[in-house]
Design a protein around this motif. Structure first.
Motif, PDB file in Angstrom:
ATOM      1  N   VAL A 118      11.857  69.612  31.847  1.00 42.34           N
ATOM      2  CA  VAL A 118      12.851  70.830  33.002  1.00 42.34           C
ATOM      3  C   VAL A 118      12.220  70.270  34.049  1.00 42.34           C
ATOM      4  CG1 VAL A 118      14.316  72.670  33.720  1.00 42.34           C
ATOM      5  CG2 VAL A 118      13.627  72.243  30.973  1.00 42.34           C
ATOM      6  N   HIS A 119      11.844  70.623  34.837  1.00 38.45           N
ATOM      7  CA  HIS A 119      11.310  69.989  36.056  1.00 38.45           C
ATOM      8  C   HIS A 119      11.641  68.609  36.469  1.00 38.45           C
ATOM      9  CE1 HIS A 119      10.449  73.890  37.516  1.00 38.45           C
ATOM     10  NE2 HIS A 119       9.167  74.178  36.154  1.00 38.45           N
ATOM     11  N   GLN A 120      11.369  67.872  35.220  1.00 40.53           N
ATOM     12  CA  GLN A 120      11.229  66.171  35.373  1.00 40.53           C
ATOM     13  C   GLN A 120      12.707  66.621  36.333  1.00 40.53           C
ATOM     14  OE1 GLN A 120       8.927  65.274  32.450  1.00 40.53           O
ATOM     15  NE2 GLN A 120       7.657  64.346  33.178  1.00 40.53           N
ATOM     16  N   ARG A 121      13.325  66.316  34.692  1.00 43.20           N
ATOM     17  CA  ARG A 121      15.268  66.485  34.971  1.00 43.20           C
ATOM     18  C   ARG A 121      16.089  66.739  36.338  1.00 43.20           C
ATOM     19  NH1 ARG A 121      14.522  68.140  29.813  1.00 43.20           N
ATOM     20  NH2 ARG A 121      16.325  69.498  29.258  1.00 43.20           N
ATOM     21  N   LEU A 122      15.434  68.281  36.546  1.00 42.63           N
ATOM     22  CA  LEU A 122      16.276  68.579  37.707  1.00 42.63           C
ATOM     23  C   LEU A 122      15.583  67.270  38.715  1.00 42.63           C
ATOM     24  CD1 LEU A 122      15.323  72.101  37.173  1.00 42.63           C
ATOM     25  CD2 LEU A 122      17.560  71.316  36.894  1.00 42.63           C
ATOM     26  N   ALA A 123      14.646  67.128  38.529  1.00 37.22           N
ATOM     27  CA  ALA A 123      13.845  66.573  40.141  1.00 37.22           C
ATOM     28  C   ALA A 123      14.754  65.333  40.331  1.00 37.22           C
ATOM     29  CB  ALA A 123      12.285  66.036  39.600  1.00 37.22           C
ATOM     30  N   LEU A 124      14.764  64.246  38.814  1.00 33.66           N
ATOM     31  CA  LEU A 124      16.062  63.237  39.007  1.00 33.66           C
ATOM     32  C   LEU A 124      17.372  63.367  39.146  1.00 33.66           C
ATOM     33  CD1 LEU A 124      16.257  59.823  38.041  1.00 33.66           C
ATOM     34  CD2 LEU A 124      16.700  60.448  36.064  1.00 33.66           C
ATOM     35  N   ARG A 125      18.050  64.755  38.830  1.00 34.74           N
ATOM     36  CA  ARG A 125      18.874  64.646  39.402  1.00 34.74           C
ATOM     37  C   ARG A 125      19.058  65.279  40.882  1.00 34.74           C
ATOM     38  NH1 ARG A 125      21.287  70.648  38.477  1.00 34.74           N
ATOM     39  NH2 ARG A 125      20.085  71.708  40.398  1.00 34.74           N
ATOM     40  N   ASP A 126      18.005  66.087  41.410  1.00 33.48           N
ATOM     41  CA  ASP A 126      18.441  67.078  43.019  1.00 33.48           C
ATOM     42  C   ASP A 126      17.443  64.854  43.851  1.00 33.48           C
ATOM     43  OD1 ASP A 126      18.630  68.290  42.063  1.00 33.48           O
ATOM     44  OD2 ASP A 126      16.454  68.995  42.490  1.00 33.48           O
ATOM     45  N   LYS A 127      17.188  63.861  43.341  1.00 29.63           N
ATOM     46  CA  LYS A 127      17.521  62.046  44.288  1.00 29.63           C
ATOM     47  C   LYS A 127      18.986  61.983  44.392  1.00 29.63           C
ATOM     48  CE  LYS A 127      13.170  61.569  42.783  1.00 29.63           C
ATOM     49  NZ  LYS A 127      11.753  61.498  44.228  1.00 29.63           N
ATOM     50  N   GLY A 128      19.911  62.634  43.836  1.00 25.21           N
ATOM     51  CA  GLY A 128      21.544  62.386  43.767  1.00 25.21           C
ATOM     52  C   GLY A 128      21.841  63.503  44.671  1.00 25.21           C
ATOM     53  N   ALA A 129      21.320  64.473  44.898  1.00 21.17           N
ATOM     54  CA  ALA A 129      21.966  65.703  45.687  1.00 21.17           C
ATOM     55  C   ALA A 129      22.180  65.851  47.048  1.00 21.17           C
ATOM     56  CB  ALA A 129      21.033  67.306  45.262  1.00 21.17           C
ATOM     57  N   ARG A 130      23.634  65.667  47.622  1.00 23.04           N
ATOM     58  CA  ARG A 130      23.273  65.783  48.721  1.00 23.04           C
ATOM     59  C   ARG A 130      24.081  67.419  49.204  1.00 23.04           C
ATOM     60  NH1 ARG A 130      24.687  61.272  46.291  1.00 23.04           N
ATOM     61  NH2 ARG A 130      26.839  61.601  46.257  1.00 23.04           N
ATOM     62  N   PRO A 131      24.436  68.052  50.371  1.00 24.59           N
ATOM     63  CA  PRO A 131      25.035  69.466  50.673  1.00 24.59           C
ATOM     64  C   PRO A 131      26.530  69.078  49.977  1.00 24.59           C
ATOM     65  CG  PRO A 131      24.612  68.620  52.734  1.00 24.59           C
ATOM     66  CD  PRO A 131      23.995  67.585  51.521  1.00 24.59           C
ATOM     67  N   GLY A 132      26.649  69.958  48.774  1.00 26.59           N
ATOM     68  CA  GLY A 132      27.518  70.849  47.953  1.00 26.59           C
ATOM     69  C   GLY A 132      27.749  69.333  46.718  1.00 26.59           C
ATOM     70  N   SER A 133      26.947  68.331  47.082  1.00 19.42           N
ATOM     71  CA  SER A 133      27.325  67.237  45.895  1.00 19.42           C
ATOM     72  C   SER A 133      26.195  67.036  44.657  1.00 19.42           C
ATOM     73  CB  SER A 133      28.252  66.285  46.575  1.00 19.42           C
ATOM     74  OG  SER A 133      27.728  65.396  45.492  1.00 19.42           O
ATOM     75  N   VAL A 134      26.054  66.495  43.580  1.00 22.66           N
ATOM     76  CA  VAL A 134      25.245  65.984  43.099  1.00 22.66           C
ATOM     77  C   VAL A 134      25.488  65.131  42.241  1.00 22.66           C
ATOM     78  CG1 VAL A 134      24.211  68.397  42.493  1.00 22.66           C
ATOM     79  CG2 VAL A 134      25.930  67.799  40.627  1.00 22.66           C
ATOM     80  N   PRO A 135      24.898  64.426  41.401  1.00 20.08           N
ATOM     81  CA  PRO A 135      24.711  62.948  40.690  1.00 20.08           C
ATOM     82  C   PRO A 135      25.525  63.362  39.260  1.00 20.08           C
ATOM     83  CG  PRO A 135      22.674  63.018  41.316  1.00 20.08           C
ATOM     84  CD  PRO A 135      23.325  64.841  41.849  1.00 20.08           C
ATOM     85  N   HIS A 136      26.483  62.624  38.507  1.00 15.62           N
ATOM     86  CA  HIS A 136      26.917  63.126  37.104  1.00 15.62           C
ATOM     87  C   HIS A 136      25.828  62.570  36.589  1.00 15.62           C
ATOM     88  CE1 HIS A 136      31.265  62.698  38.592  1.00 15.62           C
ATOM     89  NE2 HIS A 136      31.084  61.652  39.026  1.00 15.62           N
ATOM     90  N   GLN A 137      25.195  63.675  35.273  1.00 11.30           N
ATOM     91  CA  GLN A 137      24.337  63.543  34.489  1.00 11.30           C
ATOM     92  C   GLN A 137      24.821  63.438  32.687  1.00 11.30           C
ATOM     93  OE1 GLN A 137      21.032  66.198  34.946  1.00 11.30           O
ATOM     94  NE2 GLN A 137      22.907  67.156  35.241  1.00 11.30           N
ATOM     95  N   LEU A 138      23.834  61.886  32.372  1.00  9.64           N
ATOM     96  CA  LEU A 138      24.696  61.495  31.251  1.00  9.64           C
ATOM     97  C   LEU A 138      23.225  62.399  30.137  1.00  9.64           C
ATOM     98  CD1 LEU A 138      26.569  60.719  29.262  1.00  9.64           C
ATOM     99  CD2 LEU A 138      25.386  58.265  29.535  1.00  9.64           C
ATOM    100  N   VAL A 139      22.513  62.515  28.820  1.00 10.12           N
ATOM    101  CA  VAL A 139      21.753  62.594  28.499  1.00 10.12           C
ATOM    102  C   VAL A 139      21.888  62.215  27.228  1.00 10.12           C
ATOM    103  CG1 VAL A 139      20.475  64.406  29.608  1.00 10.12           C
ATOM    104  CG2 VAL A 139      22.240  65.124  27.712  1.00 10.12           C
ATOM    105  N   MET A 140      21.072  61.571  26.506  1.00  9.58           N
ATOM    106  CA  MET A 140      21.144  60.663  25.112  1.00  9.58           C
ATOM    107  C   MET A 140      20.023  61.035  24.410  1.00  9.58           C
ATOM    108  SD  MET A 140      22.714  57.234  26.009  1.00  9.58           S
ATOM    109  CE  MET A 140      20.924  56.822  27.132  1.00  9.58           C
ATOM    110  N   THR A 141      20.629  60.861  22.541  1.00  4.80           N
ATOM    111  CA  THR A 141      18.881  61.706  22.296  1.00  4.80           C
ATOM    112  C   THR A 141      19.242  60.883  21.161  1.00  4.80           C
ATOM    113  OG1 THR A 141      17.496  63.018  21.058  1.00  4.80           O
ATOM    114  CG2 THR A 141      20.423  63.814  21.057  1.00  4.80           C
ATOM    115  N   ALA A 142      18.887  60.596  19.344  1.00  4.53           N
ATOM    116  CA  ALA A 142      18.585  59.595  19.329  1.00  4.53           C
ATOM    117  C   ALA A 142      18.352  60.542  17.700  1.00  4.53           C
ATOM    118  CB  ALA A 142      18.124  58.475  18.555  1.00  4.53           C
TER     119      ALA A 142
END
Length: 703
Positions: free
Chosen positions: A415-439
């Motif tokens: 989980v910490h890794q996924r949050l770390a990737l999301r936080d790479k695009g975090a700006r004040p009041g804004s976060v990236p869109h997230q798409l997770v996939m599984t087979a």
């Protein structure tokens, strides 16, 4: 009629009092209980019995049968103390209806022997079994009765609790009894309005707890044991409600944030679709339309796309990436293994680079000047799409303007890794869109409960031209037949996989190792080129072996489960899985998905070493009966529970104490309805329900 409710502090005191408040719980016992997760009165309330003993009546000895658990009473007619091999004490008792019944003890003290004088009455409880001279009970619980003593029989069944190391069963029973004596009144204990529960035919929480811990003799024990009793359902529904509410809270918090609205003209998407060598299936079109609508909003998308092996999730991710790039932003795609990440890299470069989009690569093996160049391109924005492994989450990776984070096989990441990737695009009041996939298709039950914070899409259609894979289950004794089958398939120009579950020889597990299998198959099939791939090879050697197989330069690939995902060789039409009985359904299905990717009829052979457990038999039978990943996922949930499917060890998802997702799936619609009403009408109670069952456990639901 609305009942008066006490404020939260009173409830907190009622359930959260430490166990040291109970008689007999000193520091040492408290520590042992805490190691088992028992720290408060509430923990003991929810520490449910695993079985019951019926001491509400006396069973005449004439009615006692082998295998029967019963309470009996009789007079001592003989005592024998022996030392054959080990000390043994045998006490024979009779009653007015018959006997003798032997009470056998292997652990006893001299004082106990003296208790069993000829003619004294003994009341004992245990399970009868055949002995050398008739029925006997080994190590019964017992009481020697004084003259004229006739102790009252129990009014309820006696609970038997799960073992707690270092704390005796009698002590646990006593402590739970003390905790139950401190249960608050119904109006203080219930957090869900009683009238709502009455509409579902469920008792109050207090009544449910007392029923489960102290059932009457006439209670339906089979229903209690199977979790079908209304008292169990009352506890399970509130626990499921707490988990659902916690996810909803996370979702509401996420929706309050902002994200870049990626609503371009779509020219890039049209160009990408025009140059693809295939047409999207209806399912792919539907799922992309859902993603496109999400990305156009100024709130962050959090969508799970699940699709069976080979259903075409990567191209849908590429289309989503195109929308972000067209709007002037960056995209990151993370995969859990280099093999899978490289597969994505090859696909995305093939589709996007002809359109002038720069696709960058970053993994652990990218070092030196190449790594520095990648980091610089990511930081200045010239790398528009970045594909990589866990390396993407490292502190040194700084994105210029990340708007879409895509994670494949999301359950394999911490989980910490996924949050770390999301936080790479975090700006004040804004976060990236997230798409997770599984087979690995998520069972509907899990999607309704553990993914309540995500929008879930399913690509439930395979591209045209794919042929169903025939699955065969073979005993290891027929190994030679299988080798001949491989010889024949390869002679016809086809290729084959032989998958092993271990890399090294391990006597304890008795599984064949990839290296020894490779040597044996190369000797048995000298006319074939046989390659080897396993996780401990150098990355360059592994990649070279895979590339040679994909190019048709080698005909048989011996591999470990590193090829589970991401490998696409349409010419491979035969898959052999060694020691298939050791693998779970999801992994077997993933491996099977490596064949059947072309138009040629393909087969998967599950090679097993007997004898098989019942669960292994069910798994292999399921694989033989269906190719539907969603059916397999539901069966996997039924057989193994949610833990492994959710990647529980990595995700931090709190496991259920009482609820069982497979057993209690029918409760989920009611759970969802209760959640909606509670959030709308009693939001403060919703917080307290979460606190009761989950406490301060971190859910990471937005990951």
């Amino acid at each position: 009629m609305n009942r008066k409710r006490v404020p939260a502090p009173a409830l907190a005191v009622a359930g959260q009092s430490p166990l040291t408040a109970l008689s007999g719980v000193g520091p040492a016992v408290a520590l042992k209980l805490a190691e088992r997760g028992l720290a408060t009165l509430q923990d003991l309330w929810l520490h449910l019995p695993r079985s019951y003993e019926d001491r509400t009546h006396i069973t005449p000895l004439a009615q006692l049968r082998s295998g029967m658990a019963a309470q009996v009473e009789g007079q001592v007619v003989a005592v024998e103390r022996g030392f054959r091999g080990r000390p043994v004490l045998k006490v024979a008792i009779e009653d007015d209806t018959g006997g003798p019944l032997v009470l056998r003890f292997f652990h006893f003290r001299a004082a106990q022997v003296a208790q069993f004088a000829h003619g004294v009455r003994v009341r004992a409880f245990g399970t009868a079994r055949p002995g050398p001279t008739g029925l006997e009970i080994v190590h019964p619980s017992y009481r020697v009765l004084t003259v004229g003593e006739d102790p009252a029989l129990g009014q309820t069944l006696d609970p038997v609790y799960p073992l707690v190391e270092g704390v005796g069963p009698a002590t646990i029973r006593k402590l739970v009894g003390q905790a139950l004596d401190r249960l608050p009144p119904e109006e203080q204990l219930d957090l869900v309005p009683p009238q709502w529960l009455a509409q579902l035919g469920l008792p109050s929480l207090r009544q449910a707890l007392l029923t489960v811990h102290r059932p009457h003799a006439a209670a339906d024990l089979a229903a209690l044991a199977a979790g079908r009793h209304p008292a169990i359902a009352r506890l399970a529904i509130e626990e499921l409600l707490a988990h659902h509410l916690s996810l909803r809270r996370q979702r509401i918090a996420l929706q309050r944030q902002q994200a870049p609205a990626l609503a371009g003209q779509g020219d890039g998407v049209a160009r990408l679709l025009a140059q693809l060598p295939f047409v999207l299936t209806a399912a792919q079109q539907r799922v992309f339309a859902q993603i496109r609508a999400d990305l156009a909003k100024p709130q962050p998308m959090l969508r799970l796309v699940q699709g069976d092996v080979g259903s075409g999730k990567t191209v849908v991710a590429a289309l989503a990436a195109m929308l972000a790039v067209e709007a002037g932003y960056q995209v990151a795609l993370a995969a859990p293994t280099e093999l899978l990440a490289e597969q994505h890299l090859a696909n995305l470069r093939g589709w996007l680079e002809p359109l002038g989009i720069t696709v960058c690569w970053l993994a652990g093996k990218v070092t030196g000047k190449a790594r520095a160049a990648s980091l610089a391109a990511i930081a200045d924005g010239s790398a528009q799409v970045v594909v990589g492994t866990h390396a993407l989450m490292q502190d040194a990776v700084v994105f210029h303007d990340l708007a879409l984070a895509i994670v494949d096989e999301q359950h394999r990441f911490g989980v910490h890794q996924r949050l770390a990737l999301r936080d790479k695009g975090a700006r004040p009041g804004s976060v990236p869109h997230q798409l997770v996939m599984t087979a690995t298709p998520i069972p509907r039950t899990l999607a309704m409960s553990e993914y309540a914070d995500l929008d879930v899409s399913a690509i439930d259609e395979l591209p045209p031209g794919r042929t169903p894979v025939q699955t065969v289950v073979l005993s290891n004794e027929r190994r030679q037949e299988l080798i001949e089958r491989i010889r024949s398939a390869c002679a016809q120009g086809r290729q084959a996989y032989w998958v092993c579950t271990l890399i090294e020889e391990n006597d304890e597990l008795e599984a064949s190792a990839a290296e020894s299998i490779h040597s044996a198959l190369a000797a048995s099939l000298p006319e074939l080129r046989v390659a080897l791939v396993h996780g401990r090879m150098k990355a360059a050697d592994k990649q070279a072996a895979m590339a040679a197989f994909k190019a048709g330069q080698t005909q048989l690939l011996v591999a470990t489960t590193v090829i589970e995902v991401g490998v696409d060789v349409p010419n491979a039409s035969l898959m052999v899985i060694e020691n298939a009985e050791r693998l779970g359904l999801a992994q077997l299905h993933q491996l099977r998905g490596r064949v059947g990717r072309g138009s040629t009829a393909s087969s998967c052979v599950l090679l097993y070493q007997g004898p098989l457990s019942m669960m292994a038999k069910e798994r292999l039978a399921t694989m033989r009966q269906t190719n539907d990943g969603f059916v397999i996922a539901e069966k996997d949930l039924e057989l193994r529970g949610p833990g492994e499917l959710l990647g529980t060890r990595q995700t931090g998802v709190a496991m259920f104490r009482i609820a069982d997702l497979a057993r209690d799936a029918h409760l989920l619609p009611a759970v969802h309805a209760l959640a909606e009403r509670l959030l709308a009408e009693h939001p403060a109670l919703a917080d307290r329900v979460i606190s009761r069952w989950i406490g301060s456990a971190v859910r990471y639901a937005a990951a």
